[in-house]
Write a protein that holds these residues in place. Structure first.
Motif, PDB file in Angstrom:
ATOM      1  N   GLU A  62       0.867  -1.341   0.080  1.00 18.11           N
ATOM      2  CA  GLU A  62      -0.099   0.009  -0.016  1.00 18.11           C
ATOM      3  C   GLU A  62       0.835   1.227   0.080  1.00 18.11           C
ATOM      4  O   GLU A  62       1.667   1.297   0.906  1.00 18.11           O
ATOM      5  CB  GLU A  62      -0.986  -0.010   1.268  1.00 18.11           C
ATOM      6  N   VAL A  63       0.869   2.012  -1.114  1.00 17.94           N
ATOM      7  CA  VAL A  63       1.740   3.015  -1.256  1.00 17.94           C
ATOM      8  C   VAL A  63       0.815   4.485  -1.229  1.00 17.94           C
ATOM      9  O   VAL A  63      -0.180   4.518  -2.218  1.00 17.94           O
ATOM     10  CB  VAL A  63       2.465   3.142  -2.607  1.00 17.94           C
ATOM     11  N   TYR A  64       0.966   5.473  -0.248  1.00 16.50           N
ATOM     12  CA  TYR A  64      -0.049   6.648   0.013  1.00 16.50           C
ATOM     13  C   TYR A  64       0.932   7.562  -0.625  1.00 16.50           C
ATOM     14  O   TYR A  64       1.968   8.009   0.004  1.00 16.50           O
ATOM     15  CB  TYR A  64      -0.163   6.714   1.562  1.00 16.50           C
ATOM     16  N   PRO A  65       0.533   8.367  -1.671  1.00 21.01           N
ATOM     17  CA  PRO A  65       1.156   9.576  -2.159  1.00 21.01           C
ATOM     18  C   PRO A  65       0.476  10.784  -1.421  1.00 21.01           C
ATOM     19  O   PRO A  65      -0.383  11.077  -1.385  1.00 21.01           O
ATOM     20  CB  PRO A  65       0.575   9.650  -3.688  1.00 21.01           C
ATOM     21  N   ALA A  66       1.642  11.645  -0.870  1.00 23.20           N
ATOM     22  CA  ALA A  66       1.282  12.683  -0.365  1.00 23.20           C
ATOM     23  C   ALA A  66       1.657  14.156  -0.977  1.00 23.20           C
ATOM     24  O   ALA A  66       2.960  13.932  -1.353  1.00 23.20           O
ATOM     25  CB  ALA A  66       1.559  12.817   1.074  1.00 23.20           C
ATOM     26  N   GLU A  67       0.927  15.234  -0.879  1.00 22.79           N
ATOM     27  CA  GLU A  67       1.492  16.507  -1.390  1.00 22.79           C
ATOM     28  C   GLU A  67       2.270  17.022  -0.368  1.00 22.79           C
ATOM     29  O   GLU A  67       3.164  17.881  -0.809  1.00 22.79           O
ATOM     30  CB  GLU A  67       0.091  17.377  -1.463  1.00 22.79           C
ATOM     31  N   ASN A  68       2.191  17.166   0.793  1.00 24.72           N
ATOM     32  CA  ASN A  68       2.955  17.723   1.690  1.00 24.72           C
ATOM     33  C   ASN A  68       3.132  17.507   3.087  1.00 24.72           C
ATOM     34  O   ASN A  68       2.280  16.247   3.417  1.00 24.72           O
ATOM     35  CB  ASN A  68       2.427  19.405   2.061  1.00 24.72           C
ATOM     36  N   LEU A  69       3.885  17.877   4.140  1.00 23.97           N
ATOM     37  CA  LEU A  69       3.834  17.286   5.396  1.00 23.97           C
ATOM     38  C   LEU A  69       2.608  17.488   6.269  1.00 23.97           C
ATOM     39  O   LEU A  69       2.384  16.369   6.765  1.00 23.97           O
ATOM     40  CB  LEU A  69       5.028  18.198   6.194  1.00 23.97           C
ATOM     41  N   GLU A  70       1.901  18.390   6.065  1.00 22.88           N
ATOM     42  CA  GLU A  70       0.557  18.446   6.874  1.00 22.88           C
ATOM     43  C   GLU A  70      -0.324  17.644   6.425  1.00 22.88           C
ATOM     44  O   GLU A  70      -1.210  16.827   7.321  1.00 22.88           O
ATOM     45  CB  GLU A  70      -0.115  19.930   6.568  1.00 22.88           C
ATOM     46  N   GLU A  71      -0.359  17.110   5.256  1.00 22.49           N
ATOM     47  CA  GLU A  71      -1.315  15.923   4.752  1.00 22.49           C
ATOM     48  C   GLU A  71      -0.860  14.791   5.268  1.00 22.49           C
ATOM     49  O   GLU A  71      -1.812  13.847   5.803  1.00 22.49           O
ATOM     50  CB  GLU A  71      -1.044  15.887   3.126  1.00 22.49           C
ATOM     51  N   VAL A  72       0.160  14.540   5.363  1.00 20.72           N
ATOM     52  CA  VAL A  72       0.955  13.085   6.145  1.00 20.72           C
ATOM     53  C   VAL A  72       0.566  13.191   7.514  1.00 20.72           C
ATOM     54  O   VAL A  72       0.126  12.158   8.125  1.00 20.72           O
ATOM     55  CB  VAL A  72       2.263  13.083   6.018  1.00 20.72           C
ATOM     56  N   VAL A  73       0.699  14.207   8.339  1.00 19.36           N
ATOM     57  CA  VAL A  73       0.463  14.249   9.668  1.00 19.36           C
ATOM     58  C   VAL A  73      -0.953  14.006   9.943  1.00 19.36           C
ATOM     59  O   VAL A  73      -1.496  13.218  10.838  1.00 19.36           O
ATOM     60  CB  VAL A  73       0.979  15.803  10.456  1.00 19.36           C
ATOM     61  N   LYS A  74      -2.025  14.842   9.117  1.00 23.15           N
ATOM     62  CA  LYS A  74      -3.413  14.574   9.306  1.00 23.15           C
ATOM     63  C   LYS A  74      -3.741  13.191   9.004  1.00 23.15           C
ATOM     64  O   LYS A  74      -4.572  12.552   9.838  1.00 23.15           O
ATOM     65  CB  LYS A  74      -4.139  15.436   8.452  1.00 23.15           C
ATOM     66  N   PHE A  75      -3.247  12.478   7.991  1.00 19.20           N
ATOM     67  CA  PHE A  75      -3.294  11.035   7.726  1.00 19.20           C
ATOM     68  C   PHE A  75      -3.027  10.295   8.741  1.00 19.20           C
ATOM     69  O   PHE A  75      -3.836   9.366   9.134  1.00 19.20           O
ATOM     70  CB  PHE A  75      -2.716  10.807   6.497  1.00 19.20           C
ATOM     71  N   LEU A  76      -1.852  10.332   9.374  1.00 15.76           N
ATOM     72  CA  LEU A  76      -1.669   9.626  10.502  1.00 15.76           C
ATOM     73  C   LEU A  76      -2.215   9.733  11.796  1.00 15.76           C
ATOM     74  O   LEU A  76      -2.292   8.976  12.506  1.00 15.76           O
ATOM     75  CB  LEU A  76       0.152   9.737  10.835  1.00 15.76           C
ATOM     76  N   ASN A  77      -2.797  11.097  11.988  1.00 16.52           N
ATOM     77  CA  ASN A  77      -3.722  11.135  13.076  1.00 16.52           C
ATOM     78  C   ASN A  77      -4.912  10.967  13.088  1.00 16.52           C
ATOM     79  O   ASN A  77      -6.028  11.058  13.735  1.00 16.52           O
ATOM     80  CB  ASN A  77      -3.580  12.717  13.297  1.00 16.52           C
ATOM     81  N   GLY A  78      -5.423  10.494  11.546  1.00 15.33           N
ATOM     82  CA  GLY A  78      -6.602   9.812  11.194  1.00 15.33           C
ATOM     83  C   GLY A  78      -7.848  11.129  10.963  1.00 15.33           C
ATOM     84  O   GLY A  78      -8.949  10.666  11.028  1.00 15.33           O
ATOM     85  N   GLU A  79      -7.154  12.264  10.694  1.00 20.11           N
ATOM     86  CA  GLU A  79      -8.164  13.258  10.453  1.00 20.11           C
ATOM     87  C   GLU A  79      -8.620  13.277   8.917  1.00 20.11           C
ATOM     88  O   GLU A  79      -9.589  13.880   8.501  1.00 20.11           O
ATOM     89  CB  GLU A  79      -7.657  14.916  10.708  1.00 20.11           C
ATOM     90  N   ILE A  80      -7.574  12.920   8.072  1.00 18.51           N
ATOM     91  CA  ILE A  80      -8.088  12.587   6.415  1.00 18.51           C
ATOM     92  C   ILE A  80      -7.752  11.450   6.180  1.00 18.51           C
ATOM     93  O   ILE A  80      -7.078  10.475   6.731  1.00 18.51           O
ATOM     94  CB  ILE A  80      -7.407  13.837   5.770  1.00 18.51           C
ATOM     95  N   GLU A  81      -8.142  10.929   4.947  1.00 16.79           N
ATOM     96  CA  GLU A  81      -7.942   9.730   4.267  1.00 16.79           C
ATOM     97  C   GLU A  81      -7.051   9.964   3.018  1.00 16.79           C
ATOM     98  O   GLU A  81      -7.258  10.914   2.433  1.00 16.79           O
ATOM     99  CB  GLU A  81      -9.123   8.863   3.790  1.00 16.79           C
ATOM    100  N   ILE A  82      -6.017   9.185   2.853  1.00 14.33           N
ATOM    101  CA  ILE A  82      -5.117   9.134   1.641  1.00 14.33           C
ATOM    102  C   ILE A  82      -5.334   7.882   1.046  1.00 14.33           C
ATOM    103  O   ILE A  82      -5.268   6.808   1.480  1.00 14.33           O
ATOM    104  CB  ILE A  82      -3.696   9.618   1.806  1.00 14.33           C
ATOM    105  N   LYS A  83      -5.852   7.967  -0.238  1.00 14.48           N
ATOM    106  CA  LYS A  83      -6.239   6.453  -0.827  1.00 14.48           C
ATOM    107  C   LYS A  83      -4.793   6.067  -1.587  1.00 14.48           C
ATOM    108  O   LYS A  83      -3.969   6.638  -2.092  1.00 14.48           O
ATOM    109  CB  LYS A  83      -7.069   6.614  -2.127  1.00 14.48           C
ATOM    110  N   PRO A  84      -4.635   4.641  -1.346  1.00 15.29           N
ATOM    111  CA  PRO A  84      -3.199   4.203  -1.862  1.00 15.29           C
ATOM    112  C   PRO A  84      -3.215   4.129  -3.489  1.00 15.29           C
ATOM    113  O   PRO A  84      -4.442   4.138  -4.093  1.00 15.29           O
ATOM    114  CB  PRO A  84      -3.135   2.966  -1.277  1.00 15.29           C
ATOM    115  N   VAL A  85      -1.998   4.100  -4.050  1.00 15.39           N
ATOM    116  CA  VAL A  85      -2.021   4.146  -5.392  1.00 15.39           C
ATOM    117  C   VAL A  85      -2.692   2.844  -5.979  1.00 15.39           C
ATOM    118  O   VAL A  85      -2.252   1.641  -5.418  1.00 15.39           O
ATOM    119  CB  VAL A  85      -0.494   4.370  -5.859  1.00 15.39           C
ATOM    120  N   GLU A  86      -3.175   2.927  -7.191  1.00 13.31           N
ATOM    121  CA  GLU A  86      -3.865   1.726  -7.797  1.00 13.31           C
ATOM    122  C   GLU A  86      -2.963   1.099  -8.544  1.00 13.31           C
ATOM    123  O   GLU A  86      -2.048   1.805  -9.248  1.00 13.31           O
ATOM    124  CB  GLU A  86      -5.028   2.101  -8.496  1.00 13.31           C
ATOM    125  N   VAL A  87      -3.030  -0.239  -8.378  1.00 16.32           N
ATOM    126  CA  VAL A  87      -1.950  -1.109  -9.277  1.00 16.32           C
ATOM    127  C   VAL A  87      -2.493  -1.144 -10.775  1.00 16.32           C
ATOM    128  O   VAL A  87      -3.638  -1.290 -10.812  1.00 16.32           O
ATOM    129  CB  VAL A  87      -1.941  -2.434  -8.750  1.00 16.32           C
TER     130      VAL A  87
END
Length: 512
Positions: free
Chosen positions: A155-180
């Motif tokens: 599962e590979v999660y592409p992120a735009e910036n640091l804030e997006e990664v932090v919110k994803f790890l804190n469960g505030e937003i969802e990042i969809k993994p890259v489709e195969v």
């Protein structure tokens, strides 16, 4: 507070796990890094500080100690910016995710001062290593997402910036993994540049290149200027068999590390065609430099290396081709680091027969003296010439051929014959880790290149008359095996041997 974040490093084409340990503790403000980090990693302090602040987080004014484990392996590049930032934010409890949750992730990425994640080099081999180590989740820069689309089981999660990664790890937003994605679909959309139908005449040269493509043989094209040598070489990839998914992954890994992979392309579907300028250095050709990067011969892996006007290259540079042409790999040694890169390519070289270019031409007189011709041709050493399977004379195209209305055979038709011959070879060498006749070992030549009495006699005469070496003798047999495969013949016949010998006869004409 101590935080441990998973990341990766690279040695050659292989990734390895790096544990980024960040200790945020009481004490005078300091930022110390250990673990054999290079300059680019040590400079991460300013990128990390600015990125954390500009993304709206608090940067601790305290003592920060960072260790990159294993500490005895040199780390290079800027891909540790993201894991260091994540570790600092975990250490200051701005990321509240549980340790068990974070242990399932790896983080890779360079940060800009505003916190945006930037594209990195060498992601593909890192992802392949991560999968082999059982890591299931990886966070990467969004610009690298296309490279991750062909790795299953991850599962590979592409992120735009640091804030997006932090919110994803804190469960505030969802990042969809890259489709195969489907390699077969991507391959079907490729467009090949150059076609044999665009080249008038030169039937004998086209025939030789068909044999080369079918068996993976190295070719030298010799003839006057303007005879079409370069056009023939550039059209050559259009008749090569399609790359398998495994071949494509291997090629893409090399180009990813070298930084030559297009950001919009996740995987290379066309066989590489590399044509370095004659001023290229040994390092440019073989690889090396401060970071032991792959050179042109590795970038041409599973494809074609074309050297136009070969005598113009530095002789020392040309001699560096001898070992990779024989072994299919190149070992780059720099300081305490030694890296092995694959270098299994078809070599196509072109050259004029003399300084003025007209020696041997049926249309134009040569103005060079015998001494000049000899000096010019002597730039190619005997051992290097021995590693070229086929020598092809390409003369000027006649007016009738150029002005004629006869349609030339397209590459698609030639490729069908090539694919059929390669299919025969893939079945013949199944399980032997070779895929073409050109890579046969001596025991294989003995097993698969049976000759009748007349063919043995003919080859013996050629060996004596052309003064062939043992290596050249074996290459004649390999070419004959390919000619037989193109005709669907299980046995090598006399006419196959005669044609293969003809491709060595220029040795006697030009280099006797």
């Amino acid at each position: 507070m101590l935080a441990i974040v998973n990341s990766f490093g690279l040695i050659g084409l292989n990734g390895y796990l790096v544990k980024v340990e960040i200790d945020v503790n009481k004490g005078l403000p300091a930022y110390e890094m250990v673990g054999l980090a290079d300059v680019a990693i040590k400079e991460s302090k300013q990128r990390v500080l600015s990125a954390i602040k500009n993304q709206g987080f608090n940067y601790p004014i305290t003592k920060i100690t960072i260790n990159l484990a294993p500490a005895d392996t040199k780390k290079e590049g800027s891909l540790y910016d993201l894991p260091i930032s994540i570790g600092i934010l975990v250490g200051t409890e701005q990321i509240k995710a549980e340790k068990e949750f974070l242990d399932g992730f790896s983080f890779i990425g360079e940060l800009s001062l505003d916190g945006t994640l930037r594209r990195i080099k060498g992601l593909l081999p890192i992802l392949i290593t991560a999968r082999s180590l059982g890591i299931k989740k990886v966070v990467i820069p969004k610009d690298n997402a296309s490279e991750a689309g062909f790795i299953e089981g991850l599962e590979v999660y592409p992120a735009e910036n640091l804030e997006e990664v932090v919110k994803f790890l804190n469960g505030e937003i969802e990042i969809k993994p890259v489709e195969v994605m489907s390699y077969e679909y991507i391959k079907s959309t490729r467009k090949t540049i150059g076609d044999f139908s665009q080249i008038k005449g030169q039937a004998s040269a086209k025939r030789a290149l068909e044999i080369s493509a079918a068996g993976g043989h190295n070719v030298l094209l010799i003839g006057p200027p303007g005879s079409g040598k370069t056009m023939l070489a550039k059209a050559f990839p259009s008749i090569l068999p399609d790359m398998t998914f495994e071949e494509a992954l291997e090629v893409t890994k090399i180009h990813s590390i070298a930084g030559t992979l297009d950001s919009k392309v996740g995987i290379l579907t066309e066989r590489p065609f590399r044509s370095p300028h004659h001023t290229a250095t040994v390092i440019a050709l073989t690889g090396g430099g401060a970071k032991a990067k792959p050179g042109e011969i590795s970038l041409a892996h599973n494809g074609v290396l074309f050297l136009d006007e070969m005598p113009e290259y530095n002789r020392h540079t040309l001699e560096a081709l001898r070992q990779p042409l024989e072994d299919g790999v190149i070992t780059v040694a720099r300081n305490a680091q030694s890296v092995e890169y694959p270098a299994n390519f078809i070599l196509i070289v072109s050259m004029n027969p003399c300084p003025c270019g007209n020696y041997g031409s049926k249309d134009h007189p040569c103005k060079c003296s015998p001494a000049q011709i000899h000096k010019y041709l002597s730039k190619l050493s005997g051992p290097l010439m021995d590693r070229i399977d086929m020598l092809i004379e390409v003369d000027s195209v006649s007016y009738e051929d150029l002005s004629g209305t006869i349609d030339e055979e397209p590459s698609s038709e030639i490729k069908k014959r090539v694919d059929k011959a390669r299919d025969i070879q893939s079945k013949r060498y199944a399980g032997k880790k070779i895929y073409s006749n050109s890579k046969m070992t001596n025991p294989m030549i003995k097993k698969y290149c049976h000759l009748d009495d007349e063919s043995v006699r003919m080859l013996g005469e050629a060996f004596e008359n052309l003064k062939l070496t043992a290596r050249a003798y074996n290459r004649v047999l390999k070419v004959a095996r390919t000619i037989a495969d193109l005709e669907g013949s299980e046995e090598i016949k006399l006419d196959h041997i005669i044609e293969a010998i003809n491709y060595r006869s220029l040795d006697d004409k030009y280099w006797a």
